[in-house]
Design an enzyme around this catalytic site. Structure first.
Site, short mmCIF file in Angstrom:
data_model
loop_
_atom_site.label_atom_id
_atom_site.label_comp_id
_atom_site.label_asym_id
_atom_site.label_seq_id
_atom_site.Cartn_x
_atom_site.Cartn_y
_atom_site.Cartn_z
N TYR A 18 -0.26 13.91 0.70
CA TYR A 18 -0.81 14.54 1.91
C TYR A 18 -0.74 16.07 1.81
O TYR A 18 -0.52 16.75 2.80
CB TYR A 18 -0.10 14.01 3.17
CG TYR A 18 -0.09 12.50 3.22
CD1 TYR A 18 -1.26 11.79 3.42
CD2 TYR A 18 1.09 11.76 3.01
CE1 TYR A 18 -1.28 10.40 3.43
CE2 TYR A 18 1.08 10.37 3.02
CZ TYR A 18 -0.11 9.70 3.22
OH TYR A 18 -0.13 8.33 3.22
N CYS A 31 -5.09 33.36 9.93
CA CYS A 31 -4.96 34.02 11.23
C CYS A 31 -4.66 33.02 12.34
O CYS A 31 -5.52 32.73 13.20
CB CYS A 31 -6.23 34.81 11.53
SG CYS A 31 -6.45 36.07 10.30
N GLU A 89 0.82 -1.22 0.00
CA GLU A 89 0.00 0.00 0.00
C GLU A 89 0.85 1.26 0.00
O GLU A 89 0.71 2.10 0.88
CB GLU A 89 -0.89 0.00 1.25
CG GLU A 89 -1.75 -1.23 1.39
CD GLU A 89 -2.49 -1.34 2.71
OE1 GLU A 89 -3.51 -2.05 2.78
OE2 GLU A 89 -2.05 -0.70 3.69
N1 LLP Z 1 -1.61 1.77 4.49
C1 LLP Z 1 -2.20 2.20 5.61
C2 LLP Z 1 -3.06 1.28 6.37
C3 LLP Z 1 -2.00 3.53 6.06
O1 LLP Z 1 -2.58 3.93 7.18
C4 LLP Z 1 -1.17 4.40 5.30
C5 LLP Z 1 -0.95 5.78 5.73
C6 LLP Z 1 -0.59 3.89 4.13
C7 LLP Z 1 -0.83 2.57 3.75
C8 LLP Z 1 0.27 4.73 3.24
O2 LLP Z 1 1.43 5.13 3.87
P1 LLP Z 1 2.57 5.88 3.02
O3 LLP Z 1 3.11 4.90 2.02
O4 LLP Z 1 1.97 7.05 2.35
O5 LLP Z 1 3.56 6.25 4.04
N2 LLP Z 1 -0.65 12.77 6.75
C9 LLP Z 1 0.62 12.18 7.12
C10 LLP Z 1 0.73 10.73 6.71
C11 LLP Z 1 -0.37 9.86 7.29
C12 LLP Z 1 -0.26 8.41 6.83
C13 LLP Z 1 -1.47 7.65 7.20
N3 LLP Z 1 -1.48 6.28 6.77
C14 LLP Z 1 1.74 13.02 6.51
O6 LLP Z 1 1.45 14.02 5.87
O7 LLP Z 1 2.91 12.71 6.70
#
Ligand code: LLP
Length: 423
Positions: free
Chosen positions: A373, A344, A273
């Site tokens: 994100y 603000c 994922e």
């Molecule tokens: N699978 C699951 C179950 C997840 O919860 C997430 C991310 C991913 C895959 C994907 O993860 P990645 O490959 O993108 O690291 N808003 C935060 C990141 C939150 C991630 C949440 N879950 C940021 O801006 O760093």
């Protein structure tokens, strides 16, 4: 060549000058590179080519329909976490057979919609949820394929807000309770237990936590086998980090190299994922400097983008590189400054205490590594319309989301009639 480079004195995305997009659409705006998205997806895909696998792009990182369609056309599935994401994925043409559904709080309606769409499986986060899925499946006369999300209690050594696989986390089922819950799930009439899932966190810059987590999961798969529960899918989640500043995260092929010995020969299909690693460095946010302001102790540059457009700096203290769009500006004398937005809130900043070349009003700036994100976490706070998104492909650019209007801001709001009565 990198897709966001200086050419002829200014920053380009592929073969389009960023300034041309800014001129036509105004600022702020998000710009994504088609070529980079494809390259990143295939880097992941080919790293794992020797193991049967499904890539389920974590669409929470970027859920624009055009990006999803692009990914689907390359062969990707998606990892979803809500009914809204299911809706987007199906609308973009992602095959249901490559959709996996995670998240600690799936509602009965969301479960029903996903069952009816015939998604590949649910990644289930608690015993109560297993029973809820069984009930909904029974009510529609279907069997739900599930994987249990295991919390392997591994420290991913990343920001606490994006660590998910430790004991104190709300995610997953503790590894030492897993056997018991697998047995319970297997006994239910409308549940088909097909997989194990583990996702330990995001922006990981080392393969060790992935390997430690996987070892625990593989041991569990063995135990399950000895109890007659045969797993077909092993989902290792996402989480591979990217370079925002000077991080040196492992490449997808390093991850594949580290985990292949553990999974080859198990006869399982790997599900992955990835989110950030595909889209993060494929996108930028373009903003324009409005004013300079000499504070008591600091120099501020106020730009037209704000925390509502890109919340990562405010929320996680995240670092995003900032580049002037005009290359000549790079050679101006440097100065310490805060780059702040018009919202603000004191927490509204895009960079703090950053040494950058002197920035003048009207200068265009690129906030780098904003493809993941970024837009998806944007809000209308301070009644600021959300900004457009653009996809560049070679010498062309396409608006893949229009800038919101003031009318969009009040869409769905109603003034009740009693407030119209005059006294
Ligand atoms: N699978 C699951 C179950 C997840 O919860 C997430 C991310 C991913 C895959 C994907 O993860 P990645 O490959 O993108 O690291 N808003 C935060 C990141 C939150 C991630 C949440 N879950 C940021 O801006 O760093």
């Amino acid at each position: 060549m990198h897709s966001f480079e200086y050419q002829q004195g200014e920053l380009y995305c592929e073969q389009v000058p960023v300034s041309r997009i800014a001129k036509e659409l105004g600022t702020p705006c998000y710009i994504y590179s088609h070529e980079t998205l494809i390259r990143h997806f295939h880097a992941y895909e080919s790293a794992f080519k020797d193991i049967p696998h499904v890539i389920a792009f974590a669409m929470k990182a970027n859920s624009n329909l055009a990006i999803l369609r692009l990914m689907a056309r390359e062969g990707s599935g998606v990892d979803i976490v809500s009914g809204g994401e299911l809706f987007r994925a199906l609308k973009a043409g992602v095959p249901a057979s490559k959709i996996v559904f995670a998240g600690v709080g799936k509602s009965p309606d969301e479960i029903r919609d996903a069952l009816k769409a015939e998604i590949l499986m649910f990644n289930v986060e608690s015993p109560a949820e297993i029973r809820a899925i069984n009930d909904v499946a029974a009510s529609v006369g279907m069997k739900a394929r599930i994987a249990l999300r295991i919390n392997p209690d591994v420290d991913p050594k990343t920001h606490p807000y994006i660590s998910t696989g430790m004991k104190k986390s709300k995610f997953g089922i503790a590894a030492d309770r897993a056997l018991q819950e697998y047995k319970m799930a297997s006994s239910l009439s409308h549940i088909d237990v097909v997989g194990v899932h583990a996702h330990i966190g995001s922006q990981l810059t080392d393969v060790t936590p992935f390997v430690d987590s996987l070892k625990k999961v593989v041991a569990l798969i063995d135990t399950l086998k000895s109890h007659g529960i045969n797993i077909r899918y092993l989902n290792i989640g996402g989480g591979l980090g990217i370079t925002y500043s000077d991080e040196k995260p492992p490449l997808p092929q390093d991850l594949a190299h580290a985990i292949s010995p553990l999974v080859k020969g198990l006869g399982l299909t790997l599900v992955m994922e990835p989110g950030r690693v595909i889209v993060g460095n494929a996108g930028i946010l373009v903003t324009k400097a409005l004013y300079e302001k000499a504070g008591e102790t600091k120099h501020f540059v106020i730009v037209d983008a704000a925390m509502n457009d890109l919340i990562r700096p405010s929320l996680y203290g995240a670092y995003h590189e900032i580049r002037p769009v005009n290359e000549a500006a790079v050679r101006r004398p440097k100065q310490m400054m805060d780059i702040v937005g018009p919202v603000c809130e004191s927490g509204d900043f895009l960079a703090k205490e950053r040494s950058l070349p002197n920035i003048q009003p009207d200068d265009l700036l690129a906030i780098m590594s904003a493809g993941a994100y970024g837009f998806v976490m944007a809000s209308n706070y301070n009644s600021r319309p959300r900004v457009p998104e653009v996809l560049v492909k070679g010498a062309e650019f396409h608006v893949i989301r229009e800038r919101e209007t003031y009318d969009d801001l009040v869409k769905g709001e109603r003034i009740p009639s009693f407030l119209n009565e005059t006294e």
